[in-house]
Motif scaffolding. Structure first.
Motif, PDB file in Angstrom:
ATOM      1  N   GLN A  65       0.719  -1.074  -0.096  1.00 43.54           N
ATOM      2  CA  GLN A  65      -0.085   0.074   0.069  1.00 43.54           C
ATOM      3  C   GLN A  65       0.951   1.371   0.003  1.00 43.54           C
ATOM      4  OE1 GLN A  65      -3.767  -1.668   2.207  1.00 43.54           O
ATOM      5  NE2 GLN A  65      -3.082   0.229   3.082  1.00 43.54           N
ATOM      6  N   SER A  66       1.943   1.252   0.563  1.00 44.81           N
ATOM      7  CA  SER A  66       2.844   2.225   0.655  1.00 44.81           C
ATOM      8  C   SER A  66       3.633   2.519  -0.514  1.00 44.81           C
ATOM      9  CB  SER A  66       3.925   2.356   1.805  1.00 44.81           C
ATOM     10  OG  SER A  66       3.513   2.081   2.831  1.00 44.81           O
ATOM     11  N   ASP A  67       3.939   1.402  -1.479  1.00 36.60           N
ATOM     12  CA  ASP A  67       4.288   1.691  -2.707  1.00 36.60           C
ATOM     13  C   ASP A  67       3.189   2.434  -3.669  1.00 36.60           C
ATOM     14  OD1 ASP A  67       6.888   0.572  -2.375  1.00 36.60           O
ATOM     15  OD2 ASP A  67       5.937  -1.468  -2.819  1.00 36.60           O
ATOM     16  N   ILE A  68       2.099   1.954  -3.576  1.00 43.25           N
ATOM     17  CA  ILE A  68       0.915   2.307  -4.433  1.00 43.25           C
ATOM     18  C   ILE A  68       0.662   3.932  -3.753  1.00 43.25           C
ATOM     19  CG2 ILE A  68      -1.574   2.296  -4.828  1.00 43.25           C
ATOM     20  CD1 ILE A  68      -1.498  -0.904  -4.200  1.00 43.25           C
ATOM     21  N   ALA A  69       0.845   4.101  -2.634  1.00 44.26           N
ATOM     22  CA  ALA A  69       0.566   5.519  -2.121  1.00 44.26           C
ATOM     23  C   ALA A  69       1.510   6.473  -2.716  1.00 44.26           C
ATOM     24  CB  ALA A  69       0.481   5.528  -0.661  1.00 44.26           C
ATOM     25  N   VAL A  95      -0.546  10.054  -3.054  1.00 45.63           N
ATOM     26  CA  VAL A  95      -1.314  10.207  -1.836  1.00 45.63           C
ATOM     27  C   VAL A  95      -0.963   9.443  -0.565  1.00 45.63           C
ATOM     28  CG1 VAL A  95      -3.479  10.226  -3.472  1.00 45.63           C
ATOM     29  CG2 VAL A  95      -2.905   8.228  -2.621  1.00 45.63           C
ATOM     30  N   GLY A  96      -1.915   9.649   0.504  1.00 48.01           N
ATOM     31  CA  GLY A  96      -1.492   9.030   1.818  1.00 48.01           C
ATOM     32  C   GLY A  96      -1.834   7.576   1.750  1.00 48.01           C
ATOM     33  N   THR A  97      -1.157   6.896   2.644  1.00 45.42           N
ATOM     34  CA  THR A  97      -1.591   5.537   2.582  1.00 45.42           C
ATOM     35  C   THR A  97      -2.769   5.153   3.178  1.00 45.42           C
ATOM     36  OG1 THR A  97      -0.368   5.425   4.729  1.00 45.42           O
ATOM     37  CG2 THR A  97       1.016   4.681   3.098  1.00 45.42           C
ATOM     38  N   VAL A  98      -3.380   5.991   3.997  1.00 47.67           N
ATOM     39  CA  VAL A  98      -4.891   5.938   4.606  1.00 47.67           C
ATOM     40  C   VAL A  98      -5.812   5.732   3.312  1.00 47.67           C
ATOM     41  CG1 VAL A  98      -6.476   6.865   6.040  1.00 47.67           C
ATOM     42  CG2 VAL A  98      -4.127   6.586   6.923  1.00 47.67           C
ATOM     43  N   VAL A 125      -8.333   0.116  -1.553  1.00 46.78           N
ATOM     44  CA  VAL A 125      -7.932  -1.208  -1.466  1.00 46.78           C
ATOM     45  C   VAL A 125      -9.079  -1.989  -0.683  1.00 46.78           C
ATOM     46  CG1 VAL A 125      -6.321  -3.047  -0.736  1.00 46.78           C
ATOM     47  CG2 VAL A 125      -5.270  -0.995  -1.706  1.00 46.78           C
ATOM     48  N   ASP A 126      -9.640  -1.508   0.239  1.00 47.51           N
ATOM     49  CA  ASP A 126     -10.644  -2.113   0.918  1.00 47.51           C
ATOM     50  C   ASP A 126     -11.880  -2.257   0.143  1.00 47.51           C
ATOM     51  OD1 ASP A 126      -9.200  -2.212   3.493  1.00 47.51           O
ATOM     52  OD2 ASP A 126     -10.237  -0.335   4.027  1.00 47.51           O
ATOM     53  N   ALA A 151       4.182  -6.258   6.316  1.00 45.98           N
ATOM     54  CA  ALA A 151       3.978  -5.462   5.375  1.00 45.98           C
ATOM     55  C   ALA A 151       3.005  -6.484   4.634  1.00 45.98           C
ATOM     56  CB  ALA A 151       5.005  -5.272   4.424  1.00 45.98           C
ATOM     57  N   LYS A 152       1.830  -6.018   3.976  1.00 45.80           N
ATOM     58  CA  LYS A 152       1.041  -6.626   3.038  1.00 45.80           C
ATOM     59  C   LYS A 152       1.372  -6.403   1.788  1.00 45.80           C
ATOM     60  CE  LYS A 152      -1.570  -8.523   6.546  1.00 45.80           C
ATOM     61  NZ  LYS A 152      -1.686  -9.965   6.607  1.00 45.80           N
TER      62      LYS A 152
END
Length: 162
Positions: free
Chosen positions: A65-69, A74-77, A83-84, A103-104
């Motif tokens: 998720q951090s990579d995508i953010a 944008v923020g990881t939240v 993703v949810d 990590a996921k």
């Protein structure tokens, strides 16, 4: 004469108005393209932001998720919520990272892969509407000028970062 050389004479005021119009047009174009893409992708149960997540995963699956953010700026939240929703639809799943158990990894499912063609078609339609009526030579000139604007901004950002 380029925009950086204009002074405060009559031409300077004219250039100020031109640059203000450019700023407004840049913002409108980005917003209108996003709105149109959202409208086109909505029948498939996606938003533009969700499509962007899927596109990053189609380019390189199993990102955190951090990579995508980071890639989406944008923020990881924010990515977590996207993703949810994608996971609830069965388009992605989270898997434990084999190296870092904390990590996921976000992984595409087989159900997501056919959406690549649909997203490409929506994007092509947005492009078609955007450039309708413009001669090909004008599009090439526009592209060249926009690349120069982008390069100017990147060079400034890179100087300030170092």
């Amino acid at each position: 004469m380029d925009a950086s050389n204009w002074d405060n004479n009559e031409g300077g005021r004219e250039m100020d108005a031109t640059l203000a119009a450019c700023k407004s047009i840049f913002q409108d174009i980005a917003r209108f393209r996003g709105l149109l893409f959202d409208r086109l992708i909505a029948p498939y149960g996606l938003t533009m932001s969700q499509a962007r997540v899927l596109l990053h995963l189609l380019a390189e699956d199993k990102l955190t998720q951090s990579d995508i953010a980071r890639r989406m700026d944008v923020g990881t939240v924010t990515v977590g919520g996207l993703v949810d929703r994608l996971e609830a639809r069965g388009l992605v799943e989270r898997r434990a990272d084999p190296i870092d158990r904390r990590a996921k990894r976000v992984c595409l499912t087989d159900e997501a892969r056919p959406l690549e063609k649909i997203m490409d078609e929506c994007s092509s339609e947005v492009d078609g509407v955007s450039f309708k009526g413009l001669p090909e030579t004008s599009i090439h000139v526009l592209l060249s000028n926009l690349q120069a604007v982008r390069q100017n901004l990147l060079e400034t950002l890179n100087k300030e970062a170092s």
